[in-house]
Design a protein around this motif. Structure first.
Motif, PDB file in Angstrom:
ATOM      1  N   VAL A 100       0.843  -1.202   0.000  1.00 28.66           N
ATOM      2  CA  VAL A 100       0.000   0.000   0.000  1.00 28.66           C
ATOM      3  C   VAL A 100       0.876   1.250   0.000  1.00 28.66           C
ATOM      4  CG1 VAL A 100      -1.649   1.354   1.377  1.00 28.66           C
ATOM      5  CG2 VAL A 100      -1.986  -1.103   1.082  1.00 28.66           C
ATOM      6  N   VAL A 101       1.886   1.257   0.885  1.00 26.37           N
ATOM      7  CA  VAL A 101       2.806   2.398   0.957  1.00 26.37           C
ATOM      8  C   VAL A 101       3.632   2.503  -0.318  1.00 26.37           C
ATOM      9  CG1 VAL A 101       4.761   3.386   2.212  1.00 26.37           C
ATOM     10  CG2 VAL A 101       2.893   2.310   3.465  1.00 26.37           C
ATOM     11  N   VAL A 102       4.056   1.365  -0.863  1.00 29.13           N
ATOM     12  CA  VAL A 102       4.833   1.369  -2.111  1.00 29.13           C
ATOM     13  C   VAL A 102       4.017   1.992  -3.244  1.00 29.13           C
ATOM     14  CG1 VAL A 102       5.927  -0.107  -3.851  1.00 29.13           C
ATOM     15  CG2 VAL A 102       6.243  -0.613  -1.433  1.00 29.13           C
ATOM     16  N   LEU A 103       2.731   1.672  -3.326  1.00 26.26           N
ATOM     17  CA  LEU A 103       1.859   2.229  -4.365  1.00 26.26           C
ATOM     18  C   LEU A 103       1.714   3.745  -4.223  1.00 26.26           C
ATOM     19  CD1 LEU A 103      -0.947  -0.486  -4.505  1.00 26.26           C
ATOM     20  CD2 LEU A 103       0.650   0.078  -6.323  1.00 26.26           C
ATOM     21  N   PHE A 104       1.610   4.239  -3.000  1.00 28.44           N
ATOM     22  CA  PHE A 104       1.455   5.679  -2.784  1.00 28.44           C
ATOM     23  C   PHE A 104       2.755   6.444  -3.031  1.00 28.44           C
ATOM     24  CE2 PHE A 104      -2.542   4.634  -0.703  1.00 28.44           C
ATOM     25  CZ  PHE A 104      -3.332   5.712  -1.035  1.00 28.44           C
ATOM     26  N   THR A 105       3.889   5.855  -2.658  1.00 27.45           N
ATOM     27  CA  THR A 105       5.168   6.566  -2.810  1.00 27.45           C
ATOM     28  C   THR A 105       5.780   6.381  -4.194  1.00 27.45           C
ATOM     29  OG1 THR A 105       6.355   4.656  -1.907  1.00 27.45           O
ATOM     30  CG2 THR A 105       5.745   6.395  -0.362  1.00 27.45           C
ATOM     31  N   GLY A 106       5.501   5.238  -4.841  1.00 30.80           N
ATOM     32  CA  GLY A 106       6.078   4.964  -6.153  1.00 30.80           C
ATOM     33  C   GLY A 106       7.513   4.487  -6.093  1.00 30.80           C
ATOM     34  N   THR A 107       7.977   4.091  -4.891  1.00 28.88           N
ATOM     35  CA  THR A 107       9.340   3.583  -4.749  1.00 28.88           C
ATOM     36  C   THR A 107       9.381   2.510  -3.661  1.00 28.88           C
ATOM     37  OG1 THR A 107      11.646   4.178  -4.253  1.00 28.88           O
ATOM     38  CG2 THR A 107       9.948   5.390  -3.086  1.00 28.88           C
ATOM     39  N   MET A 108      10.383   1.619  -3.761  1.00 28.12           N
ATOM     40  CA  MET A 108      10.591   0.613  -2.720  1.00 28.12           C
ATOM     41  C   MET A 108      11.820   0.922  -1.882  1.00 28.12           C
ATOM     42  SD  MET A 108       9.468  -3.119  -4.130  1.00 28.12           S
ATOM     43  CE  MET A 108      10.235  -3.127  -5.733  1.00 28.12           C
ATOM     44  N   GLN A 109      12.499   2.036  -2.187  1.00 28.11           N
ATOM     45  CA  GLN A 109      13.699   2.420  -1.437  1.00 28.11           C
ATOM     46  C   GLN A 109      13.287   3.044  -0.106  1.00 28.11           C
ATOM     47  OE1 GLN A 109      16.444   4.494  -3.867  1.00 28.11           O
ATOM     48  NE2 GLN A 109      17.965   4.764  -2.263  1.00 28.11           N
ATOM     49  N   LEU A 110      13.745   2.459   0.996  1.00 27.53           N
ATOM     50  CA  LEU A 110      13.275   2.858   2.321  1.00 27.53           C
ATOM     51  C   LEU A 110      13.605   4.301   2.673  1.00 27.53           C
ATOM     52  CD1 LEU A 110      14.073  -0.440   4.246  1.00 27.53           C
ATOM     53  CD2 LEU A 110      11.823   0.423   3.644  1.00 27.53           C
ATOM     54  N   SER A 111      14.784   4.778   2.271  1.00 28.31           N
ATOM     55  CA  SER A 111      15.156   6.169   2.577  1.00 28.31           C
ATOM     56  C   SER A 111      14.231   7.150   1.864  1.00 28.31           C
ATOM     57  CB  SER A 111      16.613   6.425   2.171  1.00 28.31           C
ATOM     58  OG  SER A 111      16.790   6.194   0.783  1.00 28.31           O
ATOM     59  N   GLN A 112      13.835   6.817   0.627  1.00 28.42           N
ATOM     60  CA  GLN A 112      12.916   7.698  -0.113  1.00 28.42           C
ATOM     61  C   GLN A 112      11.498   7.638   0.454  1.00 28.42           C
ATOM     62  OE1 GLN A 112      13.052   7.164  -4.367  1.00 28.42           O
ATOM     63  NE2 GLN A 112      15.276   7.388  -4.458  1.00 28.42           N
ATOM     64  N   ILE A 113      11.106   6.465   0.965  1.00 27.22           N
ATOM     65  CA  ILE A 113       9.790   6.350   1.601  1.00 27.22           C
ATOM     66  C   ILE A 113       9.727   7.245   2.840  1.00 27.22           C
ATOM     67  CG2 ILE A 113       8.279   4.779   2.891  1.00 27.22           C
ATOM     68  CD1 ILE A 113       9.094   2.583   0.893  1.00 27.22           C
ATOM     69  N   VAL A 114      10.817   7.282   3.613  1.00 28.70           N
ATOM     70  CA  VAL A 114      10.866   8.170   4.789  1.00 28.70           C
ATOM     71  C   VAL A 114      10.800   9.628   4.342  1.00 28.70           C
ATOM     72  CG1 VAL A 114      12.267   8.927   6.743  1.00 28.70           C
ATOM     73  CG2 VAL A 114      12.111   6.503   6.212  1.00 28.70           C
ATOM     74  N   GLN A 115      11.567   9.985   3.306  1.00 34.30           N
ATOM     75  CA  GLN A 115      11.575  11.368   2.806  1.00 34.30           C
ATOM     76  C   GLN A 115      10.205  11.793   2.291  1.00 34.30           C
ATOM     77  OE1 GLN A 115      13.892  13.594   2.949  1.00 34.30           O
ATOM     78  NE2 GLN A 115      15.732  12.452   3.471  1.00 34.30           N
ATOM     79  N   ALA A 191       7.299   1.629  11.710  1.00 37.64           N
ATOM     80  CA  ALA A 191       7.605   3.047  11.919  1.00 37.64           C
ATOM     81  C   ALA A 191       8.142   3.687  10.646  1.00 37.64           C
ATOM     82  CB  ALA A 191       8.616   3.202  13.046  1.00 37.64           C
ATOM     83  N   THR A 192       8.979   2.977   9.909  1.00 38.64           N
ATOM     84  CA  THR A 192       9.591   3.517   8.696  1.00 38.64           C
ATOM     85  C   THR A 192       8.559   3.755   7.599  1.00 38.64           C
ATOM     86  OG1 THR A 192      11.662   2.382   9.184  1.00 38.64           O
ATOM     87  CG2 THR A 192      11.334   3.095   6.916  1.00 38.64           C
ATOM     88  N   LEU A 193       7.651   2.812   7.396  1.00 39.57           N
ATOM     89  CA  LEU A 193       6.717   2.904   6.282  1.00 39.57           C
ATOM     90  C   LEU A 193       5.442   3.677   6.607  1.00 39.57           C
ATOM     91  CD1 LEU A 193       8.632   0.528   5.290  1.00 39.57           C
ATOM     92  CD2 LEU A 193       6.667  -0.222   3.981  1.00 39.57           C
ATOM     93  N   PHE A 194       4.979   3.605   7.848  1.00 44.37           N
ATOM     94  CA  PHE A 194       3.694   4.223   8.184  1.00 44.37           C
ATOM     95  C   PHE A 194       3.799   5.431   9.106  1.00 44.37           C
ATOM     96  CE2 PHE A 194       2.734  -0.230   7.213  1.00 44.37           C
ATOM     97  CZ  PHE A 194       1.708  -0.085   6.284  1.00 44.37           C
ATOM     98  N   LEU A 195       4.850   5.488   9.928  1.00 45.85           N
ATOM     99  CA  LEU A 195       4.921   6.514  10.977  1.00 45.85           C
ATOM    100  C   LEU A 195       6.098   7.471  10.794  1.00 45.85           C
ATOM    101  CD1 LEU A 195       4.086   4.166  13.985  1.00 45.85           C
ATOM    102  CD2 LEU A 195       2.501   5.606  12.708  1.00 45.85           C
ATOM    103  N   GLY A 196       6.505   7.684   9.554  1.00 47.99           N
ATOM    104  CA  GLY A 196       7.482   8.723   9.258  1.00 47.99           C
ATOM    105  C   GLY A 196       8.931   8.393   9.484  1.00 47.99           C
ATOM    106  N   GLY A 197       9.245   7.192   9.943  1.00 54.18           N
ATOM    107  CA  GLY A 197      10.655   6.832  10.162  1.00 54.18           C
ATOM    108  C   GLY A 197      11.291   7.758  11.177  1.00 54.18           C
ATOM    109  N   TRP A 198      12.423   8.361  10.787  1.00 57.76           N
ATOM    110  CA  TRP A 198      13.114   9.276  11.696  1.00 57.76           C
ATOM    111  C   TRP A 198      12.606  10.720  11.569  1.00 57.76           C
ATOM    112  CZ3 TRP A 198      15.057  12.537   8.147  1.00 57.76           C
ATOM    113  CH2 TRP A 198      15.431  12.010   6.902  1.00 57.76           C
TER     114      TRP A 198
END
Length: 206
Positions: A100-115, A191-198
């Protein structure tokens, strides 16, 4: 546990019995290496981060199955089969929740998902769907790390301990260490995918 005697069953497969807990722990360490702890603290950042994590967390099942089978004990084998069936079945729903998060962000890279969450966390920026996906991932994670009420693979009352019945000493400690580090990994992925990571607390315009 480090000083306790390490016993290998006489009729068990000695090589696989010794390798199984380290295989389980290896999957956990490979997963934790990809979690972005801060903008500069991340061991590895691959462009298929979500796919990589779902793959290596499933790798731990191999160690559990090998541990139960190599012990040459019916309780261990039954516990391993229960654990394998439970982890593999809940892996599907956990992966779908992450997509679900991958579809909304358009990427699977974790650092970009946080950004991508600097304007708001995905748990509420993806209206309705984000919260549902988070709850599904939370339940599936509890099942994968054998927490109550999903602790049937270790059912003490009927299996005398499950897949690690024949383990003692250091290898027993490795099984439990992997299980407890997996709790941290599951929380870190959520936390990384749904709650903003850092990222700092951000509700994104609400």
């Amino acid at each position: 546990l480090l000083l306790k005697e390490d016993i290998v069953p006489a009729k068990g497969d000695k090589l696989l019995h010794m390798a199984a807990p380290f295989l389980t722990f290896l999957g956990t360490i490979l997963a934790i290496a990809m979690i972005p702890m801060s903008p500069i603290v991340q061991v590895g950042d691959v462009n298929i981060g979500v796919l990589y994590i779902t793959a290596v967390t499933g790798f731990g099942v191999l160690g559990i199955l090998l541990g139960g089978w190599s012990s040459n004990n019916k309780w261990s084998l039954l516990g391993a089969m229960r654990a394998g069936a439970q982890i593999i079945s809940y892996e599907v729903s956990a992966t779908l929740a992450l997509l679900v998060v991958v579809l909304f962000t358009g990427t699977m890279q974790l650092s970009q998902i946080v950004q991508s969450q600097q304007d708001g966390w995905w748990i509420w920026r993806a209206p309705g769907v984000g919260l549902v996906a988070f709850v599904i991932f939370l339940i599936a994670s509890l099942a994968e790390i054998n927490r109550t009420p999903f602790d049937i693979p270790e059912g003490e009352s009927e299996l005398t301990g499950g897949f690690h019945t024949e383990y003692s000493g250091l290898r027993f400690a490795f099984f439990f260490l992997a299980e407890f580090v997996n709790m941290f990994v599951a929380a870190a992925i959520a936390a990384t995918l749904f709650l903003g990571g850092w990222m700092p607390f951000n509700i994104g315009g609400f």
